[in-house]
Design an enzyme around this catalytic site. Structure first.
Site, PDB file in Angstrom:
ATOM      1  NE  ARG A 166      -3.219  -2.973   0.553  1.00 32.52           N
ATOM      2  CZ  ARG A 166      -3.764  -3.645   1.581  1.00 32.52           C
ATOM      3  NH1 ARG A 166      -3.157  -3.704   2.756  1.00 32.52           N
ATOM      4  NH2 ARG A 166      -4.888  -4.297   1.414  1.00 32.52           N
ATOM      5  CG  ASP A 195      -2.802  -6.237  -0.805  1.00 31.63           C
ATOM      6  OD1 ASP A 195      -3.909  -6.194  -1.365  1.00 31.63           O
ATOM      7  OD2 ASP A 195      -2.646  -6.637   0.358  1.00 31.63           O
ATOM      8  CG  HIS A 274      -5.870  -8.910  -0.732  1.00 36.57           C
ATOM      9  ND1 HIS A 274      -5.880  -7.609  -0.296  1.00 36.57           N
ATOM     10  CD2 HIS A 274      -6.784  -9.560   0.025  1.00 36.57           C
ATOM     11  CE1 HIS A 274      -6.767  -7.467   0.687  1.00 36.57           C
ATOM     12  NE2 HIS A 274      -7.329  -8.638   0.896  1.00 36.57           N
ATOM     13  CG  ASP A 337      -6.060 -11.543   3.102  1.00 38.62           C
ATOM     14  OD1 ASP A 337      -5.246 -12.030   2.300  1.00 38.62           O
ATOM     15  OD2 ASP A 337      -6.191 -10.320   3.279  1.00 38.62           O
ATOM     16  CD  GLU A 338      -9.769  -8.320   3.784  1.00 33.73           C
ATOM     17  OE1 GLU A 338     -10.367  -7.649   4.633  1.00 33.73           O
ATOM     18  OE2 GLU A 338      -8.800  -7.885   3.155  1.00 33.73           O
ATOM     19  CD1 TRP A 404      -6.985 -12.806   8.973  1.00 28.33           C
ATOM     20  CD2 TRP A 404      -7.720 -10.716   9.224  1.00 28.33           C
ATOM     21  NE1 TRP A 404      -7.868 -12.551   7.949  1.00 28.33           N
ATOM     22  CE2 TRP A 404      -8.327 -11.270   8.069  1.00 28.33           C
ATOM     23  CE3 TRP A 404      -8.027  -9.399   9.575  1.00 28.33           C
ATOM     24  CZ2 TRP A 404      -9.233 -10.561   7.281  1.00 28.33           C
ATOM     25  CZ3 TRP A 404      -8.933  -8.690   8.786  1.00 28.33           C
ATOM     26  CH2 TRP A 404      -9.521  -9.274   7.655  1.00 28.33           C
TER      27      TRP A 404
HETATM   28  C1  TNX Z   1      -7.382  -6.530   6.607  1.00 25.99           C
HETATM   29  S1  TNX Z   1      -5.486  -8.610   7.725  1.00 25.99           S
HETATM   30  C2  TNX Z   1      -6.515  -7.002   5.656  1.00 25.99           C
HETATM   31  C3  TNX Z   1      -5.565  -6.086   5.014  1.00 25.99           C
HETATM   32  C4  TNX Z   1      -5.814  -4.653   5.425  1.00 25.99           C
HETATM   33  C5  TNX Z   1      -6.054  -4.597   6.914  1.00 25.99           C
HETATM   34  C6  TNX Z   1      -6.214  -3.213   7.465  1.00 25.99           C
HETATM   35  C7  TNX Z   1      -5.792  -9.128   6.357  1.00 25.99           C
HETATM   36  C8  TNX Z   1      -5.470 -10.498   6.186  1.00 25.99           C
HETATM   37  N1  TNX Z   1      -6.356  -8.337   5.416  1.00 25.99           N
HETATM   38  O1  TNX Z   1      -5.583  -6.251   3.619  1.00 25.99           O
HETATM   39  O2  TNX Z   1      -4.717  -3.885   5.068  1.00 25.99           O
HETATM   40  O3  TNX Z   1      -7.210  -5.339   7.230  1.00 25.99           O
HETATM   41  O4  TNX Z   1      -6.242  -3.214   8.865  1.00 25.99           O
END
Ligand code: TNX
Length: 546
Positions: A166, A195, A274, A337-338, A404
């Site tokens: 970032r 990312d 990501h 993640d995500e 997390w």
């Molecule tokens: C969640 S922690 C994310 C990151 C973000 C962060 C900001 C994680 C595995 N993913 O991509 O930068 O929150 O706090």
């Protein structure tokens, strides 16, 4: 046997030990056994370092003393350690090398400083303790008190993370970050290298990753969402191209620098989500084919690697092969993640994969993705670690989980006999605010993680059985950098929460005390001042986090 010897030593030597005396030593993390004796030892030009000449720790000590005190000491492996010495002697163990590598025994008498350890890790930590004992800014700065310390850490994984996607931090800034990690006897640096907003590692086989993916055309100004997290309509951009990456030579230099300091670097290559920056250069590996550009705002993108296309796997395997050659540590972090599933739901190739592999849904497709990459990484002798989303749809057989989204994922993984690194948003996200009153604080992502909650964090969930508790390797502090624009701000967000976490992970609960920590931190902050560290100074005003 060792504990019997230690007890006998304490009884015979008449060393004193009390909480108040601990306060006088500005040590962070607090060692697990300290006894202070009468008298002191003063280093001089004629002090001899007794150690092997090619031992890194001996030379590290020598240059530290030269740089900070102007002392030019000789290293001599034959000098008998009777007086005026600093000796580094390896303990002879008869357990076939199983003894704790991180243990050290530091004894200071009026005659000299004797350090004993099983391995270089222990010597290195003894030196960090010694450096913290030697003030950098007073007239008695070469004088250290007589004492005895026996010390080793509570947890194996004492980690710090830095998001260099970032916002980008130079090789030298990353080394400075590693210096802080080393000073607090932490041993893992999690380097977030890819990312949506930028790809930061040179991959020889895919030059577009540095030509295209490492650059974004501009960056959003301020927060792109409202207080409830809803996207704002009226966002502004700075119209300034932003980018950067590490060459493979720079990566090698950082890894070697960390390794001398007994810090393992865990590289993170995000998949399957990501990954918009990578897909901007190689859009054929997405489900919809692009065109894309590296993301210019924060938050999560819907785009991800197509799981139905074998080329996605071949591409990531090529990348991982180069990554493995650069990073000698056991773990490769594959993100995970995500990972929104909207593209996979509509993609004929992904749906076909689900059918062919007899998968139930897109969650199982994610598990297929991670397991397939895990197999490749395991075949190369390495192990994967991923964010707790990798539990969804079934955990890959040998994966370590980084928890997390709270500690639930960590608990679940430990129950499935998988190793775990705890990194719950509360209190391990150092991109969150550290004080309640935000008036004078730089814009942060939100949340509230004050130093006392970091200090009091215990990564081992009480709900686990004694057997399951063994799977908790330790914990990690994360510094995500959406709102952290430069390295000075990294220092501000990370310190002093980093030393607070270091003590939570090193020091046994019975030896910890928050007020005592704050007092030590106040004295220790002189070291930070000397280094011109931009640490957050709220702890100087009071011991609570209001
Ligand atoms: C969640 S922690 C994310 C990151 C973000 C962060 C900001 C994680 C595995 N993913 O991509 O930068 O929150 O706090």
């Amino acid at each position: 046997m060792k504990s019997f010897l230690i007890t006998a030593f304490i009884l015979l030597s008449g060393f004193l030990f009390s909480q108040t005396e601990k306060t006088q030593l500005p040590l962070i993390p607090q060692p697990n056994y300290v006894a202070i004796a009468q008298g002191s030892f003063t280093l001089s030009d004629s002090t001899v370092i007794v150690a092997g000449e090619d031992q890194f720790e001996a030379n590290y000590l020598k240059s530290y003393l030269k740089e900070n005190y102007g002392l030019e000491l000789r290293i001599d492996s034959h000098y008998p350690p009777f007086k005026n010495f600093i000796s580094l002697l390896t303990l002879i163990s008869n357990d076939g090398g199983n003894s704790n590598k991180e243990f050290y025994d530091l004894k200071i008498t009026t005659k000299g400083i004797a350090i004993k350890a099983n391995a270089n890790e222990g010597f290195f930590y003894a030196l960090q303790t010694l450096f913290q004992l030697m003030p950098l800014d007073t007239s008695v700065r070469r004088t250290v008190p007589c004492l005895q310390i026996y010390d080793s850490p509570r947890y194996l994984w004492r980690g710090m993370h830095l998001d260099c996607s970032r916002h980008f931090f130079s090789k030298d800034e990353v080394k400075k970050y590693i210096d802080y990690i080393a000073m607090y006897k932490m041993n893992t640096f999690h380097w977030h290298l890819t990312d949506d907003q930028g790809w930061r590692i040179e991959i020889k086989k895919y030059p577009l990753l540095t030509q295209i993916s490492s650059q974004r055309k501009e960056t959003v100004i301020g927060k792109p969402v409202d207080k409830k997290g809803q996207p704002l309509k009226d966002v502004k951009y700075d119209n300034k191209p932003y980018g950067g990456f590490y060459t493979q030579d720079e990566i090698k230099e950082v890894v070697a620098y960390a390794s001398e300091r007994h810090i393992t670097v865990v590289p993170e290559i995000e998949m399957p989500g990501h990954s918009l920056a990578a897909l901007a250069a190689y859009p054929q590996l997405s489900c919809i084919g692009g065109p894309f550009e590296p993301r210019t705002t924060w938050g999560v993108s819907d785009e991800l690697f197509c799981a139905g296309n074998d080329s996605s796997f071949y591409f990531l395997q090529d990348i991982i092969s180069e990554v493995i050659d650069l990073f000698p540590g056991k773990y490769i972090h594959i993100g995970g993640d995500e990972c929104p599933k909207v593209r996979w739901q509509k993609c004929p190739k992904c749906q076909n994969r689900i059918k062919e592999e007899h998968l139930k849904d897109e969650h199982q497709l994610q598990s297929y993705f991670i397991t397939r990459m895990e197999k490749f990484i395991n075949d190369k002798g390495r192990q994967i670690i991923g964010w707790d989303e990798i539990l969804e749809g079934g955990l890959a057989p040998n994966a370590t989980v980084m928890s997390w989204r709270g500690i639930k994922g960590g608990i679940e993984a430990a129950k499935q006999n998988h190793t775990v690194v705890m990194s719950p948003g509360k209190p391990c996200y150092f991109d969150h605010y550290q004080v309640k009153d935000r008036t004078n604080e730089p814009l942060a992502i939100g949340g509230f993680n004050p130093i006392d909650s970091v200090y009091n964090y215990d990564p081992t969930p009480v709900t686990l059985s004694e057997d399951q508790k063994k799977y908790i390797l330790g914990a990690q502090g994360n510094v995500w950098t959406e709102y952290i624009l430069d390295f000075k701000q990294v220092e501000y967000m990370a310190i002093p929460r980093m030393p607070a976490l270091a003590e939570a992970l090193w020091t046994k609960p019975e030896n910890k005390n928050y007020r005592n920590f704050i007092e030590r931190l106040k004295t220790h902050s002189r070291v930070l001042d000397k280094k011109h560290t931009n640490y957050a100074k709220h702890f100087k005003l009071n011991t609570t986090s209001k």
